[in-house]
Structure formats: C-alpha cells, structure tokens
Design a protein around this motif. Structure first.
Motif, mmCIF file in Angstrom:
data_model
loop_
_atom_site.group_PDB
_atom_site.id
_atom_site.type_symbol
_atom_site.label_atom_id
_atom_site.label_comp_id
_atom_site.label_asym_id
_atom_site.label_seq_id
_atom_site.Cartn_x
_atom_site.Cartn_y
_atom_site.Cartn_z
ATOM 1 N N GLN A 16 -42.094 29.032 17.966
ATOM 2 C CA GLN A 16 -43.237 29.744 17.401
ATOM 3 C C GLN A 16 -44.157 30.156 18.552
ATOM 4 N N SER A 31 -47.089 29.982 18.491
ATOM 5 C CA SER A 31 -48.249 29.080 18.469
ATOM 6 C C SER A 31 -48.393 28.290 19.765
ATOM 7 N N ARG A 70 -35.045 30.010 16.475
ATOM 8 C CA ARG A 70 -34.845 28.841 15.608
ATOM 9 C C ARG A 70 -33.400 28.787 15.171
ATOM 10 N N ASP A 81 -31.946 29.035 12.574
ATOM 11 C CA ASP A 81 -31.952 29.470 11.178
ATOM 12 C C ASP A 81 -30.646 30.185 10.859
ATOM 13 N N GLU A 140 -44.759 38.212 1.964
ATOM 14 C CA GLU A 140 -45.328 37.284 2.945
ATOM 15 C C GLU A 140 -45.248 37.884 4.343
HETATM 16 C C1 FA5 Z 1 -45.107 29.674 11.865
HETATM 17 O O1 FA5 Z 1 -44.214 29.964 12.681
HETATM 18 C C2 FA5 Z 1 -46.470 29.329 12.297
HETATM 19 N N1 FA5 Z 1 -46.484 29.084 13.719
HETATM 20 C C3 FA5 Z 1 -47.431 30.404 11.884
HETATM 21 C C4 FA5 Z 1 -48.880 29.972 12.061
HETATM 22 C C5 FA5 Z 1 -49.546 30.352 13.205
HETATM 23 C C6 FA5 Z 1 -49.525 29.200 11.100
HETATM 24 C C7 FA5 Z 1 -50.869 29.935 13.389
HETATM 25 C C8 FA5 Z 1 -50.821 28.793 11.248
HETATM 26 C C9 FA5 Z 1 -51.495 29.186 12.394
HETATM 27 P P1 FA5 Z 1 -43.656 30.295 9.813
HETATM 28 O O2 FA5 Z 1 -42.521 29.429 10.137
HETATM 29 O O3 FA5 Z 1 -43.998 30.482 8.372
HETATM 30 O O4 FA5 Z 1 -44.983 29.895 10.545
HETATM 31 O O5 FA5 Z 1 -43.360 31.746 10.445
HETATM 32 C C10 FA5 Z 1 -44.325 32.770 10.437
HETATM 33 C C11 FA5 Z 1 -43.665 34.126 10.173
HETATM 34 O O6 FA5 Z 1 -42.583 34.332 11.084
HETATM 35 C C12 FA5 Z 1 -42.996 34.220 8.786
HETATM 36 O O7 FA5 Z 1 -43.929 34.580 7.811
HETATM 37 C C13 FA5 Z 1 -41.998 35.303 9.021
HETATM 38 O O8 FA5 Z 1 -42.620 36.558 8.974
HETATM 39 C C14 FA5 Z 1 -41.551 35.036 10.433
HETATM 40 N N2 FA5 Z 1 -40.302 34.238 10.462
HETATM 41 C C15 FA5 Z 1 -40.151 32.903 10.372
HETATM 42 N N3 FA5 Z 1 -38.861 32.541 10.466
HETATM 43 C C16 FA5 Z 1 -38.163 33.683 10.623
HETATM 44 C C17 FA5 Z 1 -36.776 34.002 10.775
HETATM 45 N N4 FA5 Z 1 -35.835 33.076 10.846
HETATM 46 N N5 FA5 Z 1 -36.421 35.314 10.892
HETATM 47 C C18 FA5 Z 1 -37.368 36.260 10.866
HETATM 48 N N6 FA5 Z 1 -38.679 36.065 10.746
HETATM 49 C C19 FA5 Z 1 -39.082 34.778 10.611
#
Ligand code: FA5
Length: 347
Positions: free
Chosen positions: A173, A175, A201, A203, A286
C-alpha cells in the motif's frame, strides 16, 4: 531574265512555305540542303549572270541574294523555335520527382494509467498538495509497523505479499509513504501531500483485482484536521475527476492506521446512481479507503496526537481509470496489448 526572276520568286515562296510547314529538325535540315547548299538551284541560277546584260546583273544578283538571306533568316528562326521546343519537351520528360513521400512517424499514446496519475496530481496540486515519491521496495517497518500493524496482526493476512527478505517486501500500500513523510517533517511541520505509485499484493487476478496495481495516497496533518475536511477534500476531488453531478458516500470500515476509518464510494458515473452492471446495481463504486490518522501512527511518526490530527486516504488508480474511461477489465493495463492503447486513445 524575266523567267529567271520569276523562278527566283517561286523558289523563295516554296522554300518559305516548306520552312513554315516543317515539323521536325530532320525535315528542316533537308530543306537547308535543298535551298541553301552550294549546289542549290539558287547557286545554279547565279551562273546565268554571265549571260545577262550589265544593267540587269545588279538587280538579278540582288534578287538572288535577298532570297537567300530571306530563306536563311526564316530557316534560322524556325530551327531556333524547334530547338527550344525540343529542349522544353526534354525538360518536361526528364523532370526528377523529388517529392518522395517521407516516412510517417508513429505518434505514441499515453497509457490511461498515466493520464489518471497526471489528472489526479493536477487536481491535488491545485488544492495545495505536495506530490511526493515513495519507493516500491519497502521495509516491514514502514509498510506495517509504523502504520499500527505489528507482527501477527490479522490485518497483515489481507495483504499477504511478495517478500524480498525477512524484512523487505514489495509495498502492499502507498500508505508506507505516510510514515516516511511524517518522519521527514520532524513532528512540527504541517503536511499536505499525495503519493502516487505501484503496489503489490498476492491477490488473485480477476476483472477488478490485479497482483500489481497502483494507489494514490493522500495525507494531511495539522492541528484541528477533521473528518469533515476529509469529506470536503474527497468530494471536490470526485467532482473534478468525474463531473459535478457525482456524489461521495462514506461507509464505516476498519484500517489499523486510521480511526475512524471509512470506505469511500463515488456515485456511479455510468448510471448516475440508478444502478447498472458496472456498479452491480448499487449505484455506488468504491474508490478507496480513508480515515482520521490513528493517534498511535502520529505518535510513532513523531507527531503529538494531542496537538496534531490528520486525515489520510488511498485510492486505486486503475479503478479510477476504469470508471473514467469505461474499461471493463483491470488486466488490460498489464497485458501489453497495443490494440488496447490505440482503442482507448480513439475514445
Ligand atoms: C488500502 O490499501 C489502504 N492503504 C487505503 C487507506 C489509505 C486507508 C489511507 C486509510 C487511510 P484497500 O486495501 O481497501 O486500502 O485498497 C485501497 C484501494 O486500492 C481499493 O479501493 C482499490 O481501489 C485498490 N485496490 C486494492 N486492492 C486491489 C487489487 N488487488 N487490484 C486493484 N486495485 C486494488
């Protein structure tokens, strides 16, 4: 004498007529050989001089000489005309075509992924955000520990990832850039930054998930930054990105590094919120996660949570590009099919 003069006049008329009618240089040369050669009829007529009376000789000689001069002049004029025409025809025939078509240069297309990164960066730069660069290879410390995800925290399972060594990994991330930025500012400077970059990831790949994708992280830290600031910022971003009519919705969620945490949805750009295939009938899509920066994170990164607060968000770049351009499958970004870029550009 009278007959001889008539003959000279006849020769003159005939020669001038033939010169006028001549169609080519060969014909003109033949005429010269007949009328202007040493052994021409006119030269032969000169031989009659000795038979003429003295007073006739002058006018007869003059008639012959004038005729010769007239034929010579007409001949030379016609020959010059013919030479000129021949040269002209030759020039036209032998013209070299120097206008060879050049090689057409293939104009490249910008990948939709970069179009989005640029647009998002522009929007946030317009709101006064600094754009920082993160790193693809991170340490466990920055990617997890400083974000309030200690060893054995269950949230790690969701981002089980590509490890390079015991302590280094491909970041899961963006982050991780939060921690770097806060530590670099020394705990006193306010922060307003975004960080776009690749994330990895383990995934399963499907239409909306890829093992490599990108996020844009956002972080604002200053005294008194609230969830309302987060909502206003993301609302402005969504309207600039997808249009004035788009709405933003927060759903409560959980991230270890934010408290409270939310999932951020934008009203579907395809159906305007009525419900369609793209938004799976919900009217919402989302775009990322967000929340108020957790006091533990502020503390670990050098900021006093009693004085400072902040918000953070992370949005998926490909998901935004898919929404924006109507791209049906996230795998198209990485399968390197040139038709995708061309087709996308045509849109
Ligand atoms: C996070 O990665 C958090 N770091 C986001 C965050 C930042 C929260 C700061 C709070 C504060 P999440 O795993 O939900 O959150 O991923 C965020 C976004 O990344 C998702 O909404 C999606 O748009 C994208 N994403 C996540 N996983 C994948 C994937 N495997 N393939 C494509 N896009 C993805």
């Amino acid at each position: 004498m009278a007959n001889a003069i008539e003959r000279v006049i006849e020769i003159r008329e005939k020669a001038l007529g033939e010169i006028k009618e001549a169609e080519n240089l060969e014909g003109l040369t033949a005429i010269k050989n007949i009328y202007l050669a040493k052994k021409s009829e006119l030269t032969a007529l000169m031989g009659l001089m000795k038979e003429l009376r003295a007073e006739e000789k002058g006018s007869f000689g003059k008639a012959i000489n004038d005729t010769k001069a007239a034929i010579q002049e007409a001949w030379a004029k016609k020959a010059a005309e013919m030479e000129k025409r021949k040269l002209q025809a030759q020039l036209e025939k032998e013209t070299i075509d120097i206008s060879l078509p050049g090689e057409t240069a293939n104009v490249g297309h910008i990948n939709p992924y970069y179009v989005i990164i640029d647009e998002v960066s522009d929007i946030f730069a317009g709101m006064g955000f600094e754009i920082v660069e993160g790193r693809d290879v991170e340490t466990d410390h920055y990617n997890f520990e400083l974000l309030n995800v200690p060893q054995d925290h269950p949230a790690r399972d969701m981002q089980d990832t590509f490890y390079i060594s015991e302590t280094e990994l491909l970041r899961t991330q963006t982050s991780a850039a939060q921690a770097h930025t806060m530590l670099s500012k020394g705990g006193t400077e306010p922060i307003k930054m975004i960080c776009p970059g690749k994330t990895y990831r383990r995934d399963e790949d499907d239409m909306t998930h890829s093992h490599q994708f990108s996020q844009i992280e956002g972080l604002v830290v200053a005294p008194g930054v609230s969830l309302a600031d987060l909502k206003g910022t993301l609302e402005l971003f969504v309207k600039k990105m997808f249009g004035e009519k788009r709405e933003v919705r927060f759903r409560s969620s959980f991230f270890p590094f934010t408290e409270p945490s939310v999932e951020v949805d934008a009203s579907c750009s395809n159906c305007g919120g009525k419900g369609c295939n793209m938004c799976k009938g919900t009217g919402w899509i989302e775009i990322g996660g967000a929340g108020e920066v957790h006091p533990n994170v502020l503390r670990m990164c050098g900021y006093n949570p009693d004085e400072y607060s902040g918000f953070a968000f992370g949005v998926g770049v490909e998901r935004i590009a898919m929404l924006r351009f109507g791209i049906d499958d996230i795998r198209r970004f990485y399968t390197n099919d040139i038709r995708f870029i061309k087709d996308f550009n045509a849109k």
